[in-house]
Design an enzyme around this catalytic site. Structure first.
Site, PDB file in Angstrom:
ATOM      1  N   TYR A 228       0.102  -7.733  -1.793  1.00  0.00           N
ATOM      2  CA  TYR A 228      -0.955  -6.948  -1.148  1.00  0.00           C
ATOM      3  C   TYR A 228      -2.274  -7.471  -1.701  1.00  0.00           C
ATOM      4  CZ  TYR A 228      -3.860  -2.947   0.197  1.00  0.00           C
ATOM      5  OH  TYR A 228      -4.856  -2.151   0.720  1.00  0.00           O
TER       6      TYR A 228
ATOM      7  N   GLU B   1       0.831  -1.206   0.000  1.00  0.00           N
ATOM      8  CA  GLU B   1       0.000   0.000   0.000  1.00  0.00           C
ATOM      9  C   GLU B   1       0.865   1.256   0.000  1.00  0.00           C
ATOM     10  OE1 GLU B   1      -4.421   1.197   1.719  1.00  0.00           O
ATOM     11  OE2 GLU B   1      -3.200  -0.228   2.866  1.00  0.00           O
TER      12      GLU B   1
ATOM     13  N   ASP C  31      -1.546   2.146  10.170  1.00  0.00           N
ATOM     14  CA  ASP C  31      -2.535   1.356  10.909  1.00  0.00           C
ATOM     15  C   ASP C  31      -2.124  -0.106  10.994  1.00  0.00           C
ATOM     16  OD1 ASP C  31      -2.921   1.114   8.170  1.00  0.00           O
ATOM     17  OD2 ASP C  31      -5.107   1.125   8.263  1.00  0.00           O
TER      18      ASP C  31
ATOM     19  N   ASN D 190      -4.851  -9.666   3.971  1.00  0.00           N
ATOM     20  CA  ASN D 190      -6.218  -9.193   4.166  1.00  0.00           C
ATOM     21  C   ASN D 190      -7.169 -10.287   4.625  1.00  0.00           C
ATOM     22  OD1 ASN D 190      -7.098  -6.443   4.049  1.00  0.00           O
ATOM     23  ND2 ASN D 190      -6.284  -6.323   1.963  1.00  0.00           N
TER      24      ASN D 190
ATOM     25  N   ASP E 142       0.430  -8.159   3.230  1.00  0.00           N
ATOM     26  CA  ASP E 142      -0.912  -7.990   3.800  1.00  0.00           C
ATOM     27  C   ASP E 142      -1.845  -8.910   3.012  1.00  0.00           C
ATOM     28  OD1 ASP E 142      -3.421  -7.222   4.581  1.00  0.00           O
ATOM     29  OD2 ASP E 142      -3.182  -5.100   4.092  1.00  0.00           O
TER      30      ASP E 142
END
Length: 252
Positions: free
Chosen positions: A106, A35, A242, A147, A145
């Site tokens: 990602y 990201e 985050d 997710n 990530d």
């Protein structure tokens, strides 16, 4: 070797915070970002010159994107899964070295009410096939990530999130399939019972202060590397995004 993976949620923003200090302190052999949210030429990253830099940008401005910084020059670099539909968002950087492939990913978010679930599931199948193909060539280390919180232990409030993006039955089943195809979740391999171990926290409701988080950032290795894993850590004290960085130490 020490590997670091970090979803920075906007590289241009985090370099104004603590990115350079963190990068220097961790001193990784390979440092992977997700990201990045930028296009080529928008940032001159001031990292040591002995790192080779590899970037994959999304077509859409300010969205997605991955990057890998490696002390060792790879034999070759591969971007994407080979699908025009799936490769528009800069989600893959794969580096080949003499004894292993390093893959930074990602994974697409399924979004509210699972609006993008079909795209996500197509991605999952293509990504799994991609890793399996690489594994026929040499050992694989995949990070990023993903997710998805794989099991109930991997998020603070599993019951409340059962059908939400990142904890749907469909996404968790795809992660099962990925592991069953010959990969190991390095953190859970070393820490099977650790609770409250999270890598992402919502910006809402003061979630990070209360450690109401999710573990969605991973290092996976192909099974034959399991005995070489020395440490797998979640670097929760590191702020700036985050997400926090995750680390793998492995003998290669």
């Amino acid at each position: 070797m020490r590997f670091i993976s970090w979803n920075v949620n906007g590289l241009r923003a985090i370099v104004k915070k603590n990115f350079y200090e963190t990068f220097s302190a961790l001193d990784a052999d390979i440092f992977a970002l997700q990201e990045t949210k930028l296009q080529e030429g928008q940032l001159a990253l001031e990292i040591p010159s002995h790192y080779h830099q590899f970037w994959n940008y999304a077509e859409r401005k300010g969205y997605s994107g991955t990057a890998v910084f490696s002390k060792q020059e790879p034999l070759r670099v591969h971007y994407g899964l080979g699908s025009e539909e799936l490769d528009r968002e800069g989600r893959i950087c794969a580096l080949e070295f003499s004894t292993f492939w390093f893959v930074n990913v990602y994974t697409p978010n399924s979004q509210n009410e699972l609006a993008r679930l079909d795209h996500r599931l197509a991605w999952e199948d293509a990504f799994r096939d991609f890793l399996i193909e690489l594994k026929t060539q040499k050992s694989v280390i995949a990070c990023g990530d993903f997710n998805v919180a794989h099991q109930e232990i991997d998020l603070k409030n599993p019951q409340a999130n059962r059908k939400n993006a990142g904890f749907s039955d469909e996404e968790r089943a795809k992660f099962d399939e990925l592991l069953e195809s010959g990969f190991v979740d390095t953190f859970r391999h070393l820490h099977p019972d650790d609770v409250d171990a999270y890598s992402w926290w919502s910006y809402r409701f003061n979630a990070r202060a209360h450690n109401a988080g999710w573990r969605i950032d991973y290092f996976l290795t192909s099974e034959e590397l399991t005995s070489r894993i020395r440490n797998a850590r979640i670097l929760a004290p590191v702020h700036g995004s985050d997400h926090c960085p995750v680390e793998l130490d492995i003998e290669l």
